[in-house]
Each structure stands twice: as C-alpha cells, then as structure tokens.
Design a protein around this motif. Structure first.
Motif, PDB file in Angstrom:
ATOM      1  N   LEU A 190       1.126  -1.484   0.227  1.00  0.00           N
ATOM      2  CA  LEU A 190       0.069  -0.044   0.347  1.00  0.00           C
ATOM      3  C   LEU A 190       0.886   1.132  -0.325  1.00  0.00           C
ATOM      4  O   LEU A 190       1.559   1.171   0.699  1.00  0.00           O
ATOM      5  N   ILE A 191       0.420   2.216  -0.719  1.00  0.00           N
ATOM      6  CA  ILE A 191       1.148   3.668  -0.501  1.00  0.00           C
ATOM      7  C   ILE A 191       0.638   4.213  -0.807  1.00  0.00           C
ATOM      8  O   ILE A 191      -0.899   4.663  -1.480  1.00  0.00           O
ATOM      9  N   VAL A 192       0.605   5.462  -0.137  1.00  0.00           N
ATOM     10  CA  VAL A 192      -1.045   6.368   0.020  1.00  0.00           C
ATOM     11  C   VAL A 192       0.155   7.916   0.289  1.00  0.00           C
ATOM     12  O   VAL A 192       0.905   8.274   0.899  1.00  0.00           O
ATOM     13  N   GLY A 193      -0.344   8.779  -0.576  1.00  0.00           N
ATOM     14  CA  GLY A 193      -0.209   9.181  -1.296  1.00  0.00           C
ATOM     15  C   GLY A 193       0.202   9.354  -3.068  1.00  0.00           C
ATOM     16  O   GLY A 193       0.527   8.047  -3.385  1.00  0.00           O
ATOM     17  N   GLY A 194       0.487  10.401  -3.099  1.00  0.00           N
ATOM     18  CA  GLY A 194       0.643   9.936  -5.483  1.00  0.00           C
ATOM     19  C   GLY A 194       2.043  11.190  -5.531  1.00  0.00           C
ATOM     20  O   GLY A 194       1.966  11.787  -6.574  1.00  0.00           O
ATOM     21  N   GLY A 195       2.496  12.327  -4.843  1.00  0.00           N
ATOM     22  CA  GLY A 195       3.625  13.103  -5.138  1.00  0.00           C
ATOM     23  C   GLY A 195       4.771  12.486  -5.849  1.00  0.00           C
ATOM     24  O   GLY A 195       4.768  11.117  -6.072  1.00  0.00           O
TER      25      GLY A 195
ATOM     26  N   LEU B  76      -1.536  -1.320  -4.036  1.00  0.00           N
ATOM     27  CA  LEU B  76      -2.438  -0.197  -4.107  1.00  0.00           C
ATOM     28  C   LEU B  76      -1.634   1.199  -3.754  1.00  0.00           C
ATOM     29  O   LEU B  76      -1.368   1.167  -3.108  1.00  0.00           O
ATOM     30  N   LEU B  77      -2.606   2.423  -4.562  1.00  0.00           N
ATOM     31  CA  LEU B  77      -2.235   3.328  -4.614  1.00  0.00           C
ATOM     32  C   LEU B  77      -3.616   4.346  -3.928  1.00  0.00           C
ATOM     33  O   LEU B  77      -4.280   4.108  -4.628  1.00  0.00           O
ATOM     34  N   VAL B  78      -3.413   4.595  -2.598  1.00  0.00           N
ATOM     35  CA  VAL B  78      -4.460   5.306  -2.711  1.00  0.00           C
ATOM     36  C   VAL B  78      -4.029   6.872  -2.128  1.00  0.00           C
ATOM     37  O   VAL B  78      -3.146   7.273  -1.627  1.00  0.00           O
ATOM     38  N   SER B  79      -4.811   7.695  -3.634  1.00  0.00           N
ATOM     39  CA  SER B  79      -4.525   9.630  -2.913  1.00  0.00           C
ATOM     40  C   SER B  79      -5.393  10.078  -3.928  1.00  0.00           C
ATOM     41  O   SER B  79      -6.037   9.892  -5.030  1.00  0.00           O
ATOM     42  N   PRO B  80      -6.089  11.009  -3.787  1.00  0.00           N
ATOM     43  CA  PRO B  80      -7.295  11.921  -4.130  1.00  0.00           C
ATOM     44  C   PRO B  80      -6.557  12.198  -5.503  1.00  0.00           C
ATOM     45  O   PRO B  80      -5.477  11.972  -5.048  1.00  0.00           O
ATOM     46  N   ALA B  81      -7.512  12.032  -6.510  1.00  0.00           N
ATOM     47  CA  ALA B  81      -6.545  12.885  -8.135  1.00  0.00           C
ATOM     48  C   ALA B  81      -5.738  13.841  -8.123  1.00  0.00           C
ATOM     49  O   ALA B  81      -5.259  14.276  -8.422  1.00  0.00           O
ATOM     50  N   GLU B  82      -6.565  14.980  -7.122  1.00  0.00           N
ATOM     51  CA  GLU B  82      -6.128  16.699  -7.041  1.00  0.00           C
ATOM     52  C   GLU B  82      -4.367  16.041  -6.344  1.00  0.00           C
ATOM     53  O   GLU B  82      -2.645  16.761  -6.430  1.00  0.00           O
ATOM     54  N   GLY B  83      -3.825  14.983  -5.352  1.00  0.00           N
ATOM     55  CA  GLY B  83      -2.892  14.702  -5.162  1.00  0.00           C
ATOM     56  C   GLY B  83      -1.873  13.834  -5.708  1.00  0.00           C
ATOM     57  O   GLY B  83      -0.742  13.811  -5.304  1.00  0.00           O
ATOM     58  N   ILE B  84      -1.538  13.867  -7.072  1.00  0.00           N
ATOM     59  CA  ILE B  84      -0.718  12.951  -8.283  1.00  0.00           C
ATOM     60  C   ILE B  84       0.014  13.605  -8.973  1.00  0.00           C
ATOM     61  O   ILE B  84      -0.464  14.931  -9.976  1.00  0.00           O
ATOM     62  N   GLY B  85       1.066  13.945  -8.769  1.00  0.00           N
ATOM     63  CA  GLY B  85       2.101  14.369  -8.780  1.00  0.00           C
ATOM     64  C   GLY B  85       2.635  14.327 -11.011  1.00  0.00           C
ATOM     65  O   GLY B  85       1.298  12.509 -11.047  1.00  0.00           O
ATOM     66  N   SER B  86       3.000  13.544 -11.825  1.00  0.00           N
ATOM     67  CA  SER B  86       3.125  14.232 -12.845  1.00  0.00           C
ATOM     68  C   SER B  86       3.336  12.774 -13.449  1.00  0.00           C
ATOM     69  O   SER B  86       3.341  11.746 -13.971  1.00  0.00           O
TER      70      SER B  86
ATOM     71  N   LYS C  30      -0.831  -3.967 -11.897  1.00  0.00           N
ATOM     72  CA  LYS C  30       0.509  -4.131 -11.025  1.00  0.00           C
ATOM     73  C   LYS C  30       0.173  -2.880 -10.153  1.00  0.00           C
ATOM     74  O   LYS C  30       0.775  -2.548  -8.927  1.00  0.00           O
ATOM     75  N   ILE C  31       0.021  -1.581 -10.398  1.00  0.00           N
ATOM     76  CA  ILE C  31      -1.054  -0.833  -9.710  1.00  0.00           C
ATOM     77  C   ILE C  31      -1.983   0.126  -9.608  1.00  0.00           C
ATOM     78  O   ILE C  31      -2.614  -0.329 -11.041  1.00  0.00           O
ATOM     79  N   VAL C  32      -2.578  -0.326  -8.707  1.00  0.00           N
ATOM     80  CA  VAL C  32      -4.639  -0.505  -8.237  1.00  0.00           C
ATOM     81  C   VAL C  32      -4.923   1.469  -8.050  1.00  0.00           C
ATOM     82  O   VAL C  32      -4.087   1.436  -6.344  1.00  0.00           O
ATOM     83  N   HIS C  33      -4.774   2.007  -8.769  1.00  0.00           N
ATOM     84  CA  HIS C  33      -5.355   3.521  -7.822  1.00  0.00           C
ATOM     85  C   HIS C  33      -6.734   3.940  -7.803  1.00  0.00           C
ATOM     86  O   HIS C  33      -7.518   3.492  -8.273  1.00  0.00           O
ATOM     87  N   ILE C  34      -6.821   3.690  -6.310  1.00  0.00           N
ATOM     88  CA  ILE C  34      -8.151   4.423  -5.340  1.00  0.00           C
ATOM     89  C   ILE C  34      -7.824   5.847  -5.404  1.00  0.00           C
ATOM     90  O   ILE C  34      -7.445   6.321  -4.441  1.00  0.00           O
ATOM     91  N   ARG C  35      -8.915   6.468  -6.003  1.00  0.00           N
ATOM     92  CA  ARG C  35      -8.899   8.028  -5.617  1.00  0.00           C
ATOM     93  C   ARG C  35      -9.539   8.852  -4.746  1.00  0.00           C
ATOM     94  O   ARG C  35     -10.857   9.180  -4.685  1.00  0.00           O
ATOM     95  N   ARG C  36      -9.185   8.210  -3.949  1.00  0.00           N
ATOM     96  CA  ARG C  36      -9.846   8.985  -2.458  1.00  0.00           C
ATOM     97  C   ARG C  36      -8.833   8.810  -1.142  1.00  0.00           C
ATOM     98  O   ARG C  36      -7.689   8.249  -1.266  1.00  0.00           O
ATOM     99  N   LYS C  37      -9.298   9.404  -0.225  1.00  0.00           N
ATOM    100  CA  LYS C  37      -8.265   9.997   0.711  1.00  0.00           C
ATOM    101  C   LYS C  37      -7.788   8.676   1.316  1.00  0.00           C
ATOM    102  O   LYS C  37      -8.811   7.677   0.774  1.00  0.00           O
ATOM    103  N   PHE C  38      -7.077   8.059   2.632  1.00  0.00           N
ATOM    104  CA  PHE C  38      -6.970   6.955   2.703  1.00  0.00           C
ATOM    105  C   PHE C  38      -7.907   6.812   4.338  1.00  0.00           C
ATOM    106  O   PHE C  38      -8.307   7.512   5.045  1.00  0.00           O
ATOM    107  N   SER C  39      -9.101   5.410   3.906  1.00  0.00           N
ATOM    108  CA  SER C  39      -9.393   5.206   5.421  1.00  0.00           C
ATOM    109  C   SER C  39      -9.266   3.996   5.158  1.00  0.00           C
ATOM    110  O   SER C  39      -8.979   2.427   4.749  1.00  0.00           O
TER     111      SER C  39
END
Lengths: 283, 283
Positions: free
Chosen positions: B25-30, B48-58, B72-81
């Motif tokens: 699990l990786i929390v954050g997207g910068g 499993l990448l958990v980060s709101p869309a606005e927190g995702i870097g290029s 290989k990567i599943v991105h869930i667009r929300r804050k940590f739950s």
C-alpha cells in the motif's frame, strides 16, 4: 549466504532495517550464525542465541563471550523451544542444518508476522542478506538476487577499490555539520527547511569528499558564521583556508593522489623512451 | 529520501526484502510516491495506491497509466480509509505532507505487524530507503544511516565509475551456468553440493568479470562437458578459446580498456614533451 533463483526481471526491495533496541532470535551456532550475529550487533539490537553447546562454532563462541556481559547476546544452551523462544521477537534468523526445523520455525514466524530468514532455504525467506561494505556510518550492500554470492563478493572487491576510505569520515562530518546547521535553523519544512537542504546540497557538490573528511569544528563554525549566516552562502574549501590546518590537508592529499601515480609513471616512462630515442638518433 | 539522526555507532541491517506476489500500500501520490512505486515495481509486488486525484504528481500519473492494465498498480482516488486499505497488506509506505495522518497509519500498521515506512519521519520507520544502483540482477544500496542523502548520491556516482557496466550481464550468465550445473549435479548439501559450490567459486575466481559477461550457451556446455564432467576441472577462458567468438571478445576488451586511456595519453604526452625538449636542445 542465502541464495535464490529468480527470473531476470525479478528484483528485491533493498532496505535499511532498523533494529535499535529490538530483539532478534538466532537459532543455530555455526559459521553462518556467527555472520548473522555480526550483522545484528551493529544495529543495536539484543540477540537471543539458541543452540546446544555442541553446535557452537569458534567464532560464535568468541562473540558470545565478548558480548554476554553487556547483555547484547544471551546464549541459551539448548535446542529451539517453540513455546518460549519466539515471544516478543522482532526478527528471527535460522542458521541450522536441520531444514525441517527451519521450516517449522518459519511457519511459526509467519503466523506471528515476525520477519524471518532461513539460511540456505531462499523460498522460505522474507529477506536475504548480501555482501556488505561498512565504513562508519556508510553501509553498502551488494545483492545479486540469488545469482551467486561469489559474484557479490567479487563486485564488493571492485567497489572497494573505487573508495578512498575517507567516505565514512566525510559522512560523519557532514552529519555533524547538518546538526550544527539545524541548531541555527531548526524549522521543519517551510522556507528555512528548504534553504537548509539547498545549502547542504550545494556544500556537498562544491566540496570534495576528501575536503569534507577533514572538516573540523573551527571550519564548521567558520562555514556557518561566514557562509550560512551571511546570505546563505556556501564557501569553498579555499575560502576557509585561513583556518585550515595545512598539515592535515597534506596527509589527505597524499592518500587521494595515490590513484594518479600510474599516470605520472606513464608520463615519466614516455619521456624516458623519447629521451633514449633522441639520444640514440643523435649518435 | 528518508533520513535519520543516529549515533555514529548505530547501524542498520541492510537486507533484500522479497515482495514477489505480495501487496504493497502506498498512501500519497506526489514525487516521493513515484519513487516508491518505481522501487516496488521491480520486486514483482502489486501496488495499491491511495490518493485523491489532486494529489497525483506527473510521474505518478505516468506510472499509473502504464501499469494499471496489467493490474500491477491499482489507484483508488480518495483519501486513506482505515477500515479497508490495510487489509491483506504486506508492506505500507506513506508519502504524505500530513504528518499526523502518517503517524496514525504507522500506529495502525504496528498493531497489525505490517512493515511500514513513513517518508520524512524517520523515528516512525521500520526501515529506510537509500541510494541505489541497478544493473539487471545486480542491485547495490548505499545507506549513510541518516547522515545525508546527498552523500549517498555522491558515493553512488563514485561507485558507478568503478563498474564497467558488464557486471549485471556477468551475474546473469553465472546464474545460468549454475542452473545448468545443478541439472547435472542436483544434490542439495553433501559431497556433490560442496563440489558444485567449489567449482563455481573457482570459476568466478579464474574468469574475469568481462569474460563471464560474454559466456554463451556453447561455451557453458564446453565448460561443463570438458571441465566439470571430467575431473571437476575449471577451464580458463583461454582453454575454451576454440569456441569463443573472437569478434565479441574484441568489443568487450575495448570497453574494458577504456579506463587505461589516461595512462596511454600520459605516455604519449611524456614522449612529446621529451621530444620537444630534445628538438629544442638540438638547435
């Protein structure tokens, strides 16, 4: 050394595990156990060594008698006991000839979610060891991902040749300077934090490893007073010269330039050859 | 890069953690999250990448779109739950600006005994990352034990200069040869196991890294047929010459001898200087 067969695409996550004030169980007392003990001792963990007296090798014996008084190693002279030995353990390393027992221990660790390494049984390991270089705070690990511990050892030798032996000292000095800087600019994050990181980065770029290794207290003060405190400037080694101790520098320069000797020798050899040629032609 | 203040005596346990078929699990997207993703991808774990869309870097965005189809990567667009995200996780990495949330996640991981790293909060980490070199199956990690990531990067550059770039290939070839040898001598432990280890060790000692890198299938067969199978002998590269492809060797020799160019240049320079001297004197 633990080995593993892997596809060429498969890699490991190389990490620096923290064991300060943790408890590590080592089961077995032979040659491999002694290597494990040495790896664990540098981390500040306490070791519980479980092995019958007849299973203890000479190096393990030495280490036990050296560290038993400080409590760093506690040796229990019997076979592994499942009811008590895993209690409160933060890591378990087996170094046994008995693969069946190793496997049993690994499964018990899995149930308790304790990280475990079983020497010579790669498919049971949460992690592997590799060839290492240590120089004070500098630690380097070489992993071949199971394609031969001998190759890791060869590469270690090759890498060691590329180091001057001053890197560990340079890292210590940079660590100290960073502490001093943090005393002056204690902010975490923010503008000051970024300025501090930039200043440290610039210093490490401008200063050679060998200059960093000879950084002494007065030079650090000078760098902070005349550099950081005045416009966040990074002074070069030359600009701190008035307070550098010339003698020390000479010693270090000597070490550093050793690598250039073959070039100098070749230059002289070239000159001599040409000299002989001209002398001969002149006859 | 995670940093930590430590006493000069305190070290880490450098290990190669195995994550093949595990879940991270990786929390954050910068920026830091993207570095973590890259480190994890090489291990064969699912992220499993958990980060709101606005927190995702290029860079994170690139990686997500490249690896989402393979799963290989599943991105869930929300804050940590907390109720769902930690379930069945084998490792957790936080890469957040929100230190309070990081701390909360770390404590939840501790309760569940999941290994955890919180970027920039060293005292909360079970393990740190370091500067790395990767060349196929070869992985090298440089840790300064928290005394400055910049120094680790400088040492990486220095170490890289000591490598020819053929080490990864050499390790692959040695791995392949070892597999072939194991097919002929499959015993674990015992006399045959020891003979096999001795033979591989000797081969790695006798053969240069560059020779090993050019080991091809026919040469391996030759080594095993004419060497191992006859008296467990280790043939030298010269002894396998009849079947070596001379062209390839020339290419590799060229790469290897590049390091000697400064010596050759110095020799020529020496000769020219002496030449000028004699010419001048001769006038």
């Amino acid at each position: 050394m633990t080995e593993a067969k892997q596809t060429s695409g498969g890699g490991s996550l190389l990490i620096a595990w923290q064991l300060s004030n943790k408890r590590v169980l080592i089961v077995g007392g032979g040659e491999v156990a002694s290597q494990r003990i040495e790896s664990i001792l540098v981390t500040g963990a306490t070791i519980l060594l479980v092995s019958p007296a007849e299973g203890i090798g000479s190096r393990t014996k030495e280490l036990v008698s050296k560290y038993k008084e400080s409590g760093k190693i506690v040796h229990i002279r019997r076979k592994f006991s499942e009811t008590e030995d895993l209690e409160n353990m933060d890591m378990v390393l087996t170094a046994l000839d008995d693969n069946e027992l190793s496997e049993k221990i690994v499964h018990m660790c899995r149930e308790r979610r304790i990280p475990v390494n079983a020497a010579d049984i790669p498919h049971l390991c949460d992690f592997y060891f590799g060839a290492q270089i240590r120089d004070g705070p500098l630690q380097i690990m070489i992993s071949t991902n199971g394609n031969g511990p001998r190759m890791a050892a060869l590469i270690r030798t090759r890498l060691q040749k590329g180091l001057t032996g001053l890197e560990g000292r340079a890292i210590e000095k940079v660590g100290l300077l960073r502490e001093r800087l943090k005393e002056r600019a204690p902010g975490v994050g923010g503008i000051e934090g970024r300025q501090r990181m930039k200043w440290m980065k610039e210093l490490c770029d401008i200063w050679e490893m060998e200059d960093l290794a000879m950084l002494e207290e007065p030079t650090m003060e000078f760098l902070l007073n005349e550099g950081w405190s005045k416009d966040r400037k990074v002074l070069s080694p030359m600009e701190t010269m008035p307070i550098l101790r010339t003698k020390k520098q000479t010693v270090i320069r000597h070490v550093v330039t050793e690598g250039g000797q073959s070039t100098i020798t070749a230059f002289i050899l070239g000159a001599v050859c040409a000299g002989l040629f001209f002398t001969y032609r002149g006859r």
